[in-house]
Design a protein around this motif. Structure first.
Motif, PDB file in Angstrom:
ATOM      1  N   ILE A  52       0.860  -1.204   0.000  1.00  0.00           N
ATOM      2  CA  ILE A  52       0.000   0.000   0.000  1.00  0.00           C
ATOM      3  C   ILE A  52       0.892   1.249   0.000  1.00  0.00           C
ATOM      4  O   ILE A  52       0.634   2.220  -0.736  1.00  0.00           O
ATOM      5  CB  ILE A  52      -0.925   0.004   1.245  1.00  0.00           C
ATOM      6  N   THR A  53       1.940   1.215   0.816  1.00  0.00           N
ATOM      7  CA  THR A  53       2.879   2.349   0.852  1.00  0.00           C
ATOM      8  C   THR A  53       3.470   2.573  -0.534  1.00  0.00           C
ATOM      9  O   THR A  53       3.582   3.713  -1.012  1.00  0.00           O
ATOM     10  CB  THR A  53       4.012   2.076   1.869  1.00  0.00           C
ATOM     11  N   GLY A  54       3.844   1.479  -1.196  1.00  0.00           N
ATOM     12  CA  GLY A  54       4.440   1.579  -2.531  1.00  0.00           C
ATOM     13  C   GLY A  54       3.485   2.224  -3.526  1.00  0.00           C
ATOM     14  O   GLY A  54       3.890   3.085  -4.328  1.00  0.00           O
ATOM     15  N   ILE A  55       2.202   1.827  -3.476  1.00  0.00           N
ATOM     16  CA  ILE A  55       1.227   2.409  -4.416  1.00  0.00           C
ATOM     17  C   ILE A  55       1.077   3.909  -4.147  1.00  0.00           C
ATOM     18  O   ILE A  55       1.071   4.735  -5.071  1.00  0.00           O
ATOM     19  CB  ILE A  55      -0.152   1.710  -4.293  1.00  0.00           C
ATOM     20  N   LEU A  56       0.988   4.277  -2.868  1.00  0.00           N
ATOM     21  CA  LEU A  56       0.802   5.698  -2.534  1.00  0.00           C
ATOM     22  C   LEU A  56       2.012   6.524  -2.975  1.00  0.00           C
ATOM     23  O   LEU A  56       1.856   7.641  -3.497  1.00  0.00           O
ATOM     24  CB  LEU A  56       0.562   5.853  -1.026  1.00  0.00           C
ATOM     25  N   CYS A  57       3.209   5.976  -2.775  1.00  0.00           N
ATOM     26  CA  CYS A  57       4.415   6.713  -3.199  1.00  0.00           C
ATOM     27  C   CYS A  57       4.449   6.840  -4.724  1.00  0.00           C
ATOM     28  O   CYS A  57       4.864   7.883  -5.258  1.00  0.00           O
ATOM     29  CB  CYS A  57       5.676   6.012  -2.703  1.00  0.00           C
ATOM     30  N   SER A  58       4.008   5.789  -5.426  1.00  0.00           N
ATOM     31  CA  SER A  58       3.978   5.857  -6.902  1.00  0.00           C
ATOM     32  C   SER A  58       2.998   6.927  -7.351  1.00  0.00           C
ATOM     33  O   SER A  58       3.273   7.668  -8.318  1.00  0.00           O
ATOM     34  CB  SER A  58       3.556   4.504  -7.498  1.00  0.00           C
ATOM     35  N   ILE A  59       1.857   7.026  -6.677  1.00  0.00           N
ATOM     36  CA  ILE A  59       0.864   8.054  -7.033  1.00  0.00           C
ATOM     37  C   ILE A  59       1.447   9.447  -6.777  1.00  0.00           C
ATOM     38  O   ILE A  59       1.322  10.359  -7.620  1.00  0.00           O
ATOM     39  CB  ILE A  59      -0.445   7.831  -6.228  1.00  0.00           C
ATOM     40  N   ALA A  60       2.093   9.601  -5.626  1.00  0.00           N
ATOM     41  CA  ALA A  60       2.657  10.925  -5.291  1.00  0.00           C
ATOM     42  C   ALA A  60       3.688  11.339  -6.334  1.00  0.00           C
ATOM     43  O   ALA A  60       3.717  12.490  -6.786  1.00  0.00           O
ATOM     44  CB  ALA A  60       3.282  10.875  -3.900  1.00  0.00           C
ATOM     45  N   LYS A  61       4.515  10.368  -6.738  1.00  0.00           N
ATOM     46  CA  LYS A  61       5.567  10.682  -7.710  1.00  0.00           C
ATOM     47  C   LYS A  61       4.949  11.013  -9.075  1.00  0.00           C
ATOM     48  O   LYS A  61       5.337  11.987  -9.740  1.00  0.00           O
ATOM     49  CB  LYS A  61       6.509   9.489  -7.823  1.00  0.00           C
ATOM     50  N   ALA A  62       3.972  10.215  -9.468  1.00  0.00           N
ATOM     51  CA  ALA A  62       3.362  10.403 -10.796  1.00  0.00           C
ATOM     52  C   ALA A  62       2.716  11.777 -10.925  1.00  0.00           C
ATOM     53  O   ALA A  62       2.733  12.394 -11.990  1.00  0.00           O
ATOM     54  CB  ALA A  62       2.330   9.309 -11.050  1.00  0.00           C
ATOM     55  N   LEU A 113       3.927  10.630 -15.899  1.00  0.00           N
ATOM     56  CA  LEU A 113       3.478   9.305 -16.350  1.00  0.00           C
ATOM     57  C   LEU A 113       2.669   9.408 -17.641  1.00  0.00           C
ATOM     58  O   LEU A 113       1.776  10.251 -17.758  1.00  0.00           O
ATOM     59  CB  LEU A 113       2.590   8.691 -15.253  1.00  0.00           C
ATOM     60  N   GLU A 114       2.978   8.520 -18.598  1.00  0.00           N
ATOM     61  CA  GLU A 114       2.167   8.421 -19.816  1.00  0.00           C
ATOM     62  C   GLU A 114       0.773   7.909 -19.442  1.00  0.00           C
ATOM     63  O   GLU A 114       0.594   7.256 -18.412  1.00  0.00           O
ATOM     64  CB  GLU A 114       2.813   7.409 -20.773  1.00  0.00           C
ATOM     65  N   SER A 115      -0.189   8.161 -20.337  1.00  0.00           N
ATOM     66  CA  SER A 115      -1.587   7.818 -20.040  1.00  0.00           C
ATOM     67  C   SER A 115      -1.759   6.342 -19.646  1.00  0.00           C
ATOM     68  O   SER A 115      -2.408   6.024 -18.656  1.00  0.00           O
ATOM     69  CB  SER A 115      -2.468   8.104 -21.251  1.00  0.00           C
ATOM     70  N   ARG A 116      -1.178   5.448 -20.437  1.00  0.00           N
ATOM     71  CA  ARG A 116      -1.414   4.027 -20.180  1.00  0.00           C
ATOM     72  C   ARG A 116      -0.900   3.632 -18.792  1.00  0.00           C
ATOM     73  O   ARG A 116      -1.562   2.908 -18.051  1.00  0.00           O
ATOM     74  CB  ARG A 116      -0.754   3.180 -21.274  1.00  0.00           C
TER      75      ARG A 116
END
Ligand code: FAD
Length: 496
Positions: A323-333, A434-437
């Motif tokens: 879950i932490t990884g997904i949230l960090c990926s969202i923040a970065k994107a 991040l690209e759309s896909r």
């Protein structure tokens, strides 16, 4: 080295995925969406969950995992690590590493991997002196032998187990006083030379349709009163036993692609209410009988609950990291990884993750020998973990919703990247980093965690699967060592 090459060199208790799937093709009575299932390994909505678990069984054979998730027993058979009776601190740590590895294969999203029940079987089979008291008359030693035999059967054949511990409550007041409805709750109705006949219902067998065997044990959180003798037992049966029916909820695997539903297309483990209609339980499959008081103690006195909590904490660590990884990926994107508010929310999830890690470390480091000669992690930190997580996980999901917001809805399907609106989707769904896909893939994953039926069920699971939170908290209070603390208060108050 291939699985076949490895298998050729050693006798294996652990099975391959194909062997597991073959074992599921029997006469089990599974009902879902208004009809009886002919074959759970091909049934839409169940088949992909079964295939996932099969792939995990195959993982056990892979060179990169085999030494972490298995051990070689005294007969030279390679068995699943959770079955090993831990005789040292190192053994406890090895169990923790195996649980964590298993959990990482699904990032904790396939909650009911077989190591959970294997850990409990190991504990019960170690506690023969406890089980030897477990028959209403003479013959407790036979009950203990039954348990050891069943443990060895499950261990040497790598059986996948589910369990059902809870009688459905029909009347809350009645349930709160430890009494069960004799119209609904599972009970013994007759003894025969071959065994006992049971009738009634039990909640809730996660993985039931995809398991080989079901443990029907007493709940020790919901205590039975002393006059509940017909309801006091522990036994195990093959899922395909005549008269045993599994009534499933709707599936959350709606047949979508892995891109569209990255979790529900893989990790649908299914839950079922279990009905027993005049089911014969052979004597050799009965482990406790007719003693409510002993049933109430069973998971605690055998330390099964501690070993199960150990498995659970390792799984929750893997899940929280994900879950932490997904949230960090969202923040970065989104480029919001510099934003104070965003970082504050994600830091909260990081702190919950680190709390579970610290509790796990504390429990393992303070392992001690129990009365059955096994090493067992310290119960207190694991109790803390299992009481906190039902509140932590829903908060993690809330944070994912807060950070995801409408992006969790801006989720075109995989097919939209190759149809006549493909150019729109490629144009309008991009993010700063991040690209759309890739953006859609990331948010579809977050959607499956925090919004979809699969994700919502995960949150419900975390709230309840280990028992009612109010009763777990009450048990926590009772177990807590309060005297030294109240003593300090008394000392202060007694100062002149
Ligand atoms: C997704 C999922 C998977 C599950 N998988 C399994 C499984 O594999 N095997 C299994 O055996 N069980 C499983 N369970 C069942 C789980 O053990 C029960 O949900 C749990 O014990 C709560 O019991 P209940 O659902 O009957 O709720 P109830 O007992 O009806 O409780 C409802 C609410 O009332 C509260 N409450 C209950 N009693 C009291 C009381 N005396 N005082 C104050 N408050 C009280 C509870 O905390 C809860 O908030 C699963 C549950 C879920 C949701």
């Amino acid at each position: 080295m291939s699985v076949t090459e490895i298998m050729g060199r050693q006798h294996f208790g652990i099975r391959t995925g194909a062997e597991y799937l073959g074992g599921l093709r029997d006469d089990r009575e599974v009902w879902t969406r208004g009809k009886r299932v002919a074959d759970v390994t091909t049934e839409p909505g169940m088949a992909r969950g079964a295939a996932t678990l099969a792939s995990f069984l195959d993982n056990q054979h892979k060179p990169e995992f085999i030494d972490t998730v298995t051990y070689v027993d005294d007969d030279g058979d390679r068995c699943a690590m959770a079955y090993q009776m831990p005789k040292s601190l190192d053994d406890v740590k090895a169990r923790g590493r195996a649980y964590y590895e298993w959990a990482k294969w699904s990032n904790g999203m396939f909650g009911r991997t077989p190591d959970y029940k294997n850990a409990s079987l190991m504990s019960f089979a170690s506690a023969t002196s406890f089980l030897a008291q477990g028959f209403k008359g003479q013959g407790g030693e036979a009950m203990a032998r039954n348990m050891v035999d069943f443990y060895n059967f499950a261990r040497k054949n790598d059986k996948v187990l589910t369990h059902t511990l809870v009688n459905p409550s029909v009347n809350f007041q009645q349930a709160a006083s430890g009494k069960f409805s004799d119209k609904v709750a599972l009970q013994i109705v007759k003894e025969t030379d071959a065994g006992v006949i049971v009738n009634g219902a039990r909640l809730l067998a996660t993985l039931g349709p995809l398991a080989d065997e079901i443990e029907v044990f007493p709940s020790t959180v919901l205590k039975a009163s002393d006059d509940n003798i017909p309801f006091a037992f522990a036994f195990a049966l093959p899922i395909a036993t005549p008269g045993l029916k599994l009534i499933c909820r709707d599936t959350y695997d709606e047949g979508k692609s892995h891109f569209d539903a990255p979790l529900s297309s893989r990790y649908e483990e299914m839950d079922a209410v279990v009905i027993f209609e005049n089911v014969l339980v052979p004597w050799e499959r009965i482990f406790l009988y007719g003693q409510p008081e002993l049933c109430n103690q069973a998971f605690g006195a055998t330390n099964a609950v501690v070993h199960m909590m150990h498995q659970v904490a390792c799984g929750k660590l893997a899940k929280s990291e994900f879950i932490t990884g997904i949230l960090c990926s969202i923040a970065k994107a989104t480029g919001r990884d510099k934003d104070l508010y965003t970082k504050g929310l994600i830091a909260e999830v990081m702190q919950m993750t680190e709390t579970i890690r610290a509790l796990l470390y504390s429990a393992e480091a303070q392992s001690h020998e129990d009365e059955y000669g096994n090493f067992v992690p310290l119960r207190g930190p694991l109790e803390t973990s299992r009481n906190l997580y039902p509140r932590m996980y829903p908060r993690m999901i809330e944070i994912m919703q807060l950070l995801g917001s409408s992006s969790l809805m801006a989720t075109p399907a995989e097919a939209d990247f190759s149809n006549e609106i493909a150019h729109d989707v490629a144009q309008y769904f991009q993010l700063t980093n991040l690209e759309s896909r890739d953006r859609v893939a990331l948010y579809r994953l977050a959607h499956d965690v925090a919004i979809s039926g699969f994700g919502t069920r995960q949150a419900l699971y975390e709230r309840f699967f280990f028992g009612p939170p109010a009763l777990m908290a009450s048990a926590y209070y009772d177990l807590y060592d309060k005297d030294p603390l109240t003593g300090r208060v008394d000392n202060l108050l007694s100062l002149a």
